[in-house]
Design an enzyme around this catalytic site. Structure first.
Site, short mmCIF file in Angstrom:
data_model
loop_
_atom_site.label_atom_id
_atom_site.label_comp_id
_atom_site.label_asym_id
_atom_site.label_seq_id
_atom_site.Cartn_x
_atom_site.Cartn_y
_atom_site.Cartn_z
N ASP A 1 -48.35 -73.15 -44.62
CA ASP A 1 -47.30 -72.94 -43.63
C ASP A 1 -46.69 -71.56 -43.83
OD1 ASP A 1 -45.51 -74.22 -41.58
OD2 ASP A 1 -44.01 -73.72 -43.08
N GLU B 1 -50.86 -69.95 -41.51
CA GLU B 1 -50.20 -69.25 -40.42
C GLU B 1 -49.95 -67.81 -40.87
OE1 GLU B 1 -47.38 -72.24 -37.99
OE2 GLU B 1 -46.68 -71.85 -40.01
#
Ligand code: CA
Length: 670
Positions: free
Chosen positions: A354, A383
């Site tokens: 993340d 990400e």
């Protein structure tokens, strides 16, 4: 061993007594975090044997550390409080208790400058009581399901062969139509033979039938926002609020109060998926913690684990109140060891980071290297962005633009995603799928897997003007994930008056781009049955009525489901769609000239990557009218046309001109 160390330490303390007020008050002043003494052994905080349990907490700035032992995982008072002994060499505080402590719970409390920081299970608890406030002493071996020693994830020849399926435990199973008994639990993914009301497979049988290779589970470490003692409230959360990084979340277990149950059931889930040949990817959120002041990090070594702005306030690259400092030696070590722990203890096959853009490149590369040494099949992606600019040099962050500096690590392509369906920050803005011109180069960028390709005009690609991937397997190809509208909602929002038939057509068209891309394809659970979320974009705390997948849709949208299934099978059967090598993609993937907007076409030529089909022509028509495409003359077998896929052929067409029906993909080969 710790006994000996502690004895030596005690002896040194006696010798030093003349210089220091007492052993526990040895105080060094550090002018920077870099001066903190560091641990060279693993950051393990508790080692249990039936004979004794050893504790070791890294707390180099502490003046005093107490270990508190409890009979219960919550409530009551410690039955014993034990002062720990300082080791100034490595900044730890250690103690060994020569009793069998199995079944007990513990916390640490660190005193700095006369202030007790508050109870913490430490930063590295591996079993916890309800709600993760106290660490638990259990026999980890006893949590292994039968056959665990032989459990193994799937072999991965190339990441291009992976098909990712992103799922939340609760979404997947909570609806009555799932036919699953253990609704919202890890065990939901262990149940075989589950069916929807029309007798179509759900659960693990559904995953197997669909053909995905890896399940990517939303955060499943212990997170803070669900009260595990009140599960009857049926609260929902995605889980991006980390509390204990190395323990499974309790609310997905059948008994969060028993520390062994969540561990055992998590392992059962992994094992059941592995038995079907499906890998398990964990969504890891090392970039921030839910609490700041009261986090386990802050209660142990205040300041150290977070980045700060020049004025001393917390940096906030996560947008959640803080950002961790992966660049600091012990945080980097912590992240590496945590990943390895999930691999070794839980047999995890991959990690989705993340807000990976908050972490530094050196850390991500070190994680990748260490993880590959444990299991060469491991797949790491994340990400490649942050919510706010992190306080760290931009060229050293694991951002998308720096992907080429992280060989083997993939990042999500928002270029392709938004080129197809429109931007994240404006749900009403449409793109290629809705017939909006100008996104063709972004779609092409996604087709090649974000690599350098001579036929792409990078100046016309959204968000980037360069190829950021060195290899196509560094790009995650997708059109939706948990934190956006799902495709059905997005199409409804962006195409006024869209009919159910058009939704299905455009959904199939979008996913055909995803699954024929040279990147690594990814779908959000339920897209394959045309799920919706009633138009909710950010459903992180939405109730089941929004988030649950209604499995009766598998019956209603059987045509779409079959398309997804056939699309995945097509990709798996034809190596031309997953070359996994940039040089090969440049050589064998050639875009075809097209007339007008919203039409992209390319050819995979000359038995690309050893494919049995000589030339494969793939065309995407985002217009609401049929399109004509010039192709080399000759006879072609149609395998995808007008929302149908059949590898053995849907008919024959002849060049030099072929027709692509409105709002659909065409795939033909000779
Ligand atoms: Ca929890």
């Amino acid at each position: 061993m710790n006994h000996i160390k502690n004895s030596i330490l005690a002896f040194i303390c006696l010798l030093s007594a003349a210089m220091f007020v007492s052993c526990t008050h040895q105080k060094r002043e550090f002018s920077s975090y870099d001066q903190y003494p560091t641990r060279t052994d693993d950051l393990v905080e508790m080692v249990y044997t039936p004979q004794s349990t050893s504790f070791a907490l890294w707390a180099p700035t502490a003046d005093e550390v107490r270990l508190m032992l409890f009979d219960e995982g919550t409530g009551g008072h410690p039955y014993e409080t034990v002062p720990m002994k300082q080791n100034t060499q490595d900044g730890t505080w250690r103690i060994t208790i020569d009793k069998n402590l199995v079944g007990k719970f513990y916390t640490f409390n660190v005193k700095i400058n006369d202030k007790w920081q508050g109870d913490t299970p430490g930063i590295n608890a591996r079993a916890v009581g309800v709600n993760g406030k106290r660490a638990a002493i259990i026999d980890m071996k006893a949590t292994n399901p039968a056959g665990w020693d032989n459990d193994k994830g799937p072999a991965v020849k190339s990441p291009a062969d992976i098909v990712l399926y992103e799922v939340h435990h609760r979404d997947f199973s909570i609806d009555s139509t799932s036919g699953i008994k253990n609704k919202g639990k890890y065990l939901a993914m262990t149940e075989k033979g589950t069916r929807n009301p029309d007798n179509l497979p759900t659960g693990i049988d559904h995953l197997k039938d669909l053909g995905v290779t890896h399940v990517h589970i939303l955060p499943s470490y212990d997170y803070a926002s669900i009260d595990e003692s009140k599960l009857e409230e049926n609260k929902y959360n995605w889980g991006y609020d980390p509390q204990n990084y190395n323990v499974p979340e309790g609310s997905y277990s059948t008994n969060p109060a028993d520390p062994a149950v969540r561990i055992n059931e998590f392992k059962q889930m992994v094992q059941a998926l592995h038995n079907e040949g499906i890998g398990v990817v964990l969504d890891v959120v090392y970039n921030h913690t839910f609490n700041t002041e009261d986090s386990n990090f802050e209660r142990t070594v205040p300041g150290y684990f977070y980045r700060h702005k020049a004025d001393g306030t917390l940096a906030n690259g996560s947008g959640c109140g803080n950002e961790t400092a992966s660049d600091r030696e012990m945080m980097r070590k912590y992240m590496i060891e945590s990943v390895l722990y999930w691999m070794n203890e839980y047999h995890i096959d991959g990690f989705r980071f993340d807000l990976m853009g908050i972490h530094d490149i050196e850390t991500m590369n070190a994680i990748q290297e260490a993880a590959k040494a444990v299991n060469p099949n491991v797949f790491i992606y994340g990400e490649g962005w942050a919510a706010e600019a992190p306080i760290y040099p931009a060229d050293s962050l694991a951002m998308k633009a720096n992907a080429y500096k992280m060989p083997g690590i993939a990042v999500f392509s928002d270029e392709l995603r938004d080129g197809l369906r429109g931007p994240f920050n404006n749900d009403k803005q449409a793109a290629f799928l809705a017939g909006v011109p100008g996104e063709e180069e972004s779609v092409k960028f996604g087709i090649v897997g974000a690599i350098n390709h001579p036929q792409i005009n990078y100046a016309s690609v959204n968000y980037t003007d360069t190829a950021w991937a060195a290899e196509p397997t560094q790009m995650i190809s997708y059109i939706s994930c948990h934190d956006d509208m799902c495709v059905v909602d997005r199409l409804k929002e962006t195409v006024p008056g869209i009919t159910p038939d058009q939704i299905a057509r455009l959904d199939k068209l979008g996913q055909t781009v995803v699954f024929t891309s040279q990147g690594v394809p990814f779908i959000y659970a339920g897209e394959e049955v045309l799920r919706d979320k009633k138009g909710v974009h950010n459903s992180y705390i939405s109730p089941d009525s929004i988030n649950a997948i209604d499995w009766s849709r598998k019956t209603q949208n059987k045509d779409a489901y079959d398309y997804y299934k056939n699309l995945i099978a097509l990709r798996k059967a034809h190596p031309a769609f997953r070359m996994g090598n940039a040089e090969m993609v440049r050589q064998y993937l050639e875009f075809l000239p097209v007339e007008g907007d919203n039409l992209v076409a390319y050819m995979l030529k000359d038995n690309a990557n050893g494919d049995s089909w000589k030339d494969i022509i793939v065309a995407f028509n985002g217009r609401n009218t049929a399109a004509q495409l010039q192709v080399p003359a000759g006879k072609y077998t149609v395998v995808c046309r007008d929302g149908q896929i059949n590898q053995s052929g849907l008919g024959t067409v002849y060049g030099p001109e072929v027709t692509i029906p409105a709002q659909s993909a065409l795939i033909i080969h000779n």
